[in-house]
Write a protein that holds these residues in place. Structure first.
Motif, PDB file in Angstrom:
ATOM      1  N   ASP A 150       0.815  -1.366   0.102  1.00  0.00           N
ATOM      2  CA  ASP A 150       0.072   0.015  -0.006  1.00  0.00           C
ATOM      3  C   ASP A 150       0.753   1.210   0.004  1.00  0.00           C
ATOM      4  O   ASP A 150       0.445   2.204  -0.428  1.00  0.00           O
ATOM      5  CB  ASP A 150      -0.840  -0.195   1.279  1.00  0.00           C
ATOM      6  N   LEU A 151       1.983   1.046   0.631  1.00  0.00           N
ATOM      7  CA  LEU A 151       2.800   2.417   0.910  1.00  0.00           C
ATOM      8  C   LEU A 151       3.334   2.987  -0.434  1.00  0.00           C
ATOM      9  O   LEU A 151       4.069   4.093  -0.647  1.00  0.00           O
ATOM     10  CB  LEU A 151       3.973   2.145   1.695  1.00  0.00           C
ATOM     11  N   THR A 152       3.311   2.146  -1.532  1.00  0.00           N
ATOM     12  CA  THR A 152       3.622   2.739  -2.916  1.00  0.00           C
ATOM     13  C   THR A 152       2.582   3.253  -3.805  1.00  0.00           C
ATOM     14  O   THR A 152       3.016   3.529  -4.903  1.00  0.00           O
ATOM     15  CB  THR A 152       4.598   1.445  -3.683  1.00  0.00           C
ATOM     16  N   LYS A 153       1.580   3.132  -3.200  1.00  0.00           N
ATOM     17  CA  LYS A 153       0.462   3.767  -4.202  1.00  0.00           C
ATOM     18  C   LYS A 153       0.560   5.169  -4.156  1.00  0.00           C
ATOM     19  O   LYS A 153       1.028   6.011  -3.396  1.00  0.00           O
ATOM     20  CB  LYS A 153      -0.847   3.555  -3.506  1.00  0.00           C
ATOM     21  N   ILE A 160       4.983  10.057   3.691  1.00  0.00           N
ATOM     22  CA  ILE A 160       5.798   8.990   4.409  1.00  0.00           C
ATOM     23  C   ILE A 160       7.143   9.557   4.406  1.00  0.00           C
ATOM     24  O   ILE A 160       7.824   9.889   3.928  1.00  0.00           O
ATOM     25  CB  ILE A 160       5.771   7.714   3.569  1.00  0.00           C
ATOM     26  N   GLN A 161       7.639   8.904   5.828  1.00  0.00           N
ATOM     27  CA  GLN A 161       8.859   9.084   6.223  1.00  0.00           C
ATOM     28  C   GLN A 161       9.501   7.742   6.683  1.00  0.00           C
ATOM     29  O   GLN A 161       8.620   6.953   7.247  1.00  0.00           O
ATOM     30  CB  GLN A 161       9.162  10.107   7.369  1.00  0.00           C
ATOM     31  N   MET A 162      10.928   7.584   6.403  1.00  0.00           N
ATOM     32  CA  MET A 162      11.479   6.570   6.876  1.00  0.00           C
ATOM     33  C   MET A 162      12.930   6.999   7.214  1.00  0.00           C
ATOM     34  O   MET A 162      13.309   8.027   6.762  1.00  0.00           O
ATOM     35  CB  MET A 162      11.497   5.210   6.107  1.00  0.00           C
ATOM     36  N   HIS A 195      10.418   4.964  -2.579  1.00  0.00           N
ATOM     37  CA  HIS A 195      11.097   6.289  -2.861  1.00  0.00           C
ATOM     38  C   HIS A 195      10.496   7.456  -3.235  1.00  0.00           C
ATOM     39  O   HIS A 195      10.599   8.531  -2.573  1.00  0.00           O
ATOM     40  CB  HIS A 195      12.563   6.110  -3.329  1.00  0.00           C
ATOM     41  N   LYS A 196       9.534   7.136  -4.078  1.00  0.00           N
ATOM     42  CA  LYS A 196       8.956   8.059  -4.714  1.00  0.00           C
ATOM     43  C   LYS A 196       7.680   8.919  -3.881  1.00  0.00           C
ATOM     44  O   LYS A 196       7.379  10.067  -4.086  1.00  0.00           O
ATOM     45  CB  LYS A 196       7.857   7.679  -5.873  1.00  0.00           C
ATOM     46  N   ASN A 197       7.400   8.094  -2.611  1.00  0.00           N
ATOM     47  CA  ASN A 197       6.399   8.702  -1.726  1.00  0.00           C
ATOM     48  C   ASN A 197       7.160   9.064  -0.534  1.00  0.00           C
ATOM     49  O   ASN A 197       6.332   9.833   0.318  1.00  0.00           O
ATOM     50  CB  ASN A 197       5.378   7.580  -1.420  1.00  0.00           C
ATOM     51  N   ILE A 198       8.353   9.072  -0.304  1.00  0.00           N
ATOM     52  CA  ILE A 198       9.042   9.509   0.764  1.00  0.00           C
ATOM     53  C   ILE A 198       9.200  11.008   0.715  1.00  0.00           C
ATOM     54  O   ILE A 198       9.768  11.593  -0.177  1.00  0.00           O
ATOM     55  CB  ILE A 198      10.217   8.786   0.954  1.00  0.00           C
ATOM     56  N   ASN A 199       8.893  11.842   1.704  1.00  0.00           N
ATOM     57  CA  ASN A 199       9.081  13.288   1.924  1.00  0.00           C
ATOM     58  C   ASN A 199      10.452  13.580   2.804  1.00  0.00           C
ATOM     59  O   ASN A 199      10.875  14.512   2.578  1.00  0.00           O
ATOM     60  CB  ASN A 199       7.905  13.939   2.615  1.00  0.00           C
ATOM     61  N   GLY A 220       4.950   6.787   9.313  1.00  0.00           N
ATOM     62  CA  GLY A 220       6.282   6.667   9.623  1.00  0.00           C
ATOM     63  C   GLY A 220       6.354   5.057   9.558  1.00  0.00           C
ATOM     64  O   GLY A 220       5.754   4.494  10.213  1.00  0.00           O
ATOM     65  N   ILE A 221       7.518   4.812   8.994  1.00  0.00           N
ATOM     66  CA  ILE A 221       8.094   3.424   9.153  1.00  0.00           C
ATOM     67  C   ILE A 221       8.793   3.249  10.067  1.00  0.00           C
ATOM     68  O   ILE A 221       9.982   3.705   9.997  1.00  0.00           O
ATOM     69  CB  ILE A 221       8.691   2.965   7.797  1.00  0.00           C
ATOM     70  N   VAL A 222       8.634   2.407  11.137  1.00  0.00           N
ATOM     71  CA  VAL A 222       9.426   2.298  12.268  1.00  0.00           C
ATOM     72  C   VAL A 222       9.070   0.931  12.941  1.00  0.00           C
ATOM     73  O   VAL A 222       8.372   0.034  12.417  1.00  0.00           O
ATOM     74  CB  VAL A 222       8.953   3.320  13.384  1.00  0.00           C
ATOM     75  N   PHE A 223       9.857   0.443  13.877  1.00  0.00           N
ATOM     76  CA  PHE A 223       9.606  -0.547  14.760  1.00  0.00           C
ATOM     77  C   PHE A 223       8.136  -0.372  15.349  1.00  0.00           C
ATOM     78  O   PHE A 223       7.809   0.697  15.858  1.00  0.00           O
ATOM     79  CB  PHE A 223      10.725  -0.808  15.579  1.00  0.00           C
ATOM     80  N   MET A 224       7.555  -1.381  15.495  1.00  0.00           N
ATOM     81  CA  MET A 224       5.794  -1.266  15.903  1.00  0.00           C
ATOM     82  C   MET A 224       6.025  -0.631  17.368  1.00  0.00           C
ATOM     83  O   MET A 224       4.937   0.295  17.595  1.00  0.00           O
ATOM     84  CB  MET A 224       5.156  -2.740  15.711  1.00  0.00           C
ATOM     85  N   HIS A 225       6.818  -1.108  18.200  1.00  0.00           N
ATOM     86  CA  HIS A 225       6.896  -0.435  19.608  1.00  0.00           C
ATOM     87  C   HIS A 225       7.080   1.071  19.733  1.00  0.00           C
ATOM     88  O   HIS A 225       6.714   1.566  20.558  1.00  0.00           O
ATOM     89  CB  HIS A 225       7.960  -1.276  20.643  1.00  0.00           C
ATOM     90  N   ASP A 226       7.720   1.682  18.670  1.00  0.00           N
ATOM     91  CA  ASP A 226       8.025   3.004  18.679  1.00  0.00           C
ATOM     92  C   ASP A 226       6.467   3.572  18.291  1.00  0.00           C
ATOM     93  O   ASP A 226       6.397   4.820  18.876  1.00  0.00           O
ATOM     94  CB  ASP A 226       9.080   3.455  17.637  1.00  0.00           C
TER      95      ASP A 226
END
Length: 339
Positions: A150-153, A160-162, A195-199, A220-226
């Motif tokens: 979904d994150l590449t749509k 999105i940030q990572m 990458h196209k969706n990353i700000n 945000g793409i992270v570890f779930m606990h964060d």
């Protein structure tokens, strides 16, 4: 190596904390700042040893330990993803040590040590995922993302940030997860599409979800606990476990080779494996799964036994050559693309 089956529910006596041969300890901490500060304060109170603590991300800490190899300034490297700890062990930057408290630990923590000839050990674990700001999602009329795909749509462009995998262990885990989940060619095609969706690529692994909590980005793409930690702090964050499955980390601890305060370092190492120490993570709003079987676990900690985890190959993706190769490939083929 897999965590599956290790999370279903002897303790050794707590290591003695007598007078240390050294009065000081230099700690490189790669967890969240609040947790690092708590660890520093608690160890000082327990032992009377003064702790000089520096907090950096996993990749930055590895780079510092490597740069200081000829004249080590740190004594202990605590926390952060296990891959750079394994790389440091392979490069002989860390010391082998077997704590008397090993018997209290989960199998996955001991397997991490075995993979590094006892030059590192697991102290916590957590699964990779992402979180979104439900208010921003609604304001932008965006559908709920449930899967990595979904994150590449195109509708998520700029939302999105990572982190950057060169500085962040979280982001390197993301990179290695995609390669293992999809195969290298398809994994890199996915990262190029994402990458196209990353700000923004942040320096710290937890920064993307903090930005989402503050309304500065949607996902945000992270570890779930964060992500859970942001929800617990009152921010409108929803935590997602991707439908395809996901990778995970074994947060680790290592003694730095040639440390100036080796006895104090071993005292810290023993203490950091105790249930007493690990049970306090929840007090700092850190929701990883502790490696000590007897440690208290927050009800907010993601239940890894219910998550579809890949069989993450820590030995391969924590090796020096593989990490360097994948990071170089990401730098050349992904980060340089237009957005």
């Amino acid at each position: 190596m897999t965590l599956r089956g290790f999370f279903a529910g002897s303790a050794l006596a707590l290591a003695s904390f007598g007078t240390a041969a050294a009065d000081n300890l230099t700690l490189y901490c790669a967890a969240e700042e609040a947790w690092c500060q708590q660890i520093k304060t608690d160890f000082e109170a327990k032992t009377g040893i003064t702790v000089d603590m520096t907090r950096k991300s996993s990749g930055e800490t590895y780079a510092q330990v490597r740069a200081e190899a000829s004249n080590p300034k740190g004594d202990v490297w605590w926390g952060g993803t296990g891959d750079p700890h394994l790389q440091a062990a392979e490069e002989d930057l860390t010391e082998a040590y077997e704590s008397p408290n090993r018997g209290e630990l989960q199998d996955w923590a001991i397997k991490q040590a075995a993979a590094a000839d006892n030059k590192t050990i697991g102290v916590y674990s957590g699964a990779l995922g992402f979180g979104y700001n439900k208010d921003l999602l609604a304001q932008n009329s965006l559908p709920e993302p449930k899967c990595w795909a979904d994150l590449t749509k195109p509708e998520y462009k700029g939302h999105i940030q990572m982190a950057n995998p060169n500085s962040s262990g979280t982001a390197y885990t993301m990179l290695a997860t995609m390669v293992q989940l999809m195969g290298e060619d398809k994994g890199f095609e996915y990262l190029k599409a994402l990458h196209k969706n990353i700000n923004q690529y942040t320096k710290s692994g937890s920064a993307p979800i903090k930005a989402a909590g503050l309304g500065e980005t949607t996902i945000g793409i992270v570890f779930m606990h964060d992500a859970v930690a942001q929800s617990a702090a009152g921010f409108p964050i929803v935590t997602i476990c991707p439908c395809e499955g996901t990778g995970f980390e074994i947060g680790s601890m290592s003694l730095i080779k040639g440390a100036r305060n080796p006895e104090a370092a071993r005292q810290f190492y023993d203490w950091a494996l105790t249930a007493e120490m690990q049970s306090k993570a929840k007090d700092a709003k850190s929701f990883q799964l502790p490696s000590n079987k007897n440690a208290a676990v927050s009800g907010l900690t993601p239940d890894l036994s219910t998550i579809k985890l890949i069989d993450y190959d820590f030995e391969k993706y924590g090796s020096s050559d593989e990490r360097k190769r994948l990071l170089k490939k990401w730098d050349e083929e992904v980060s340089t693309l237009p957005q």
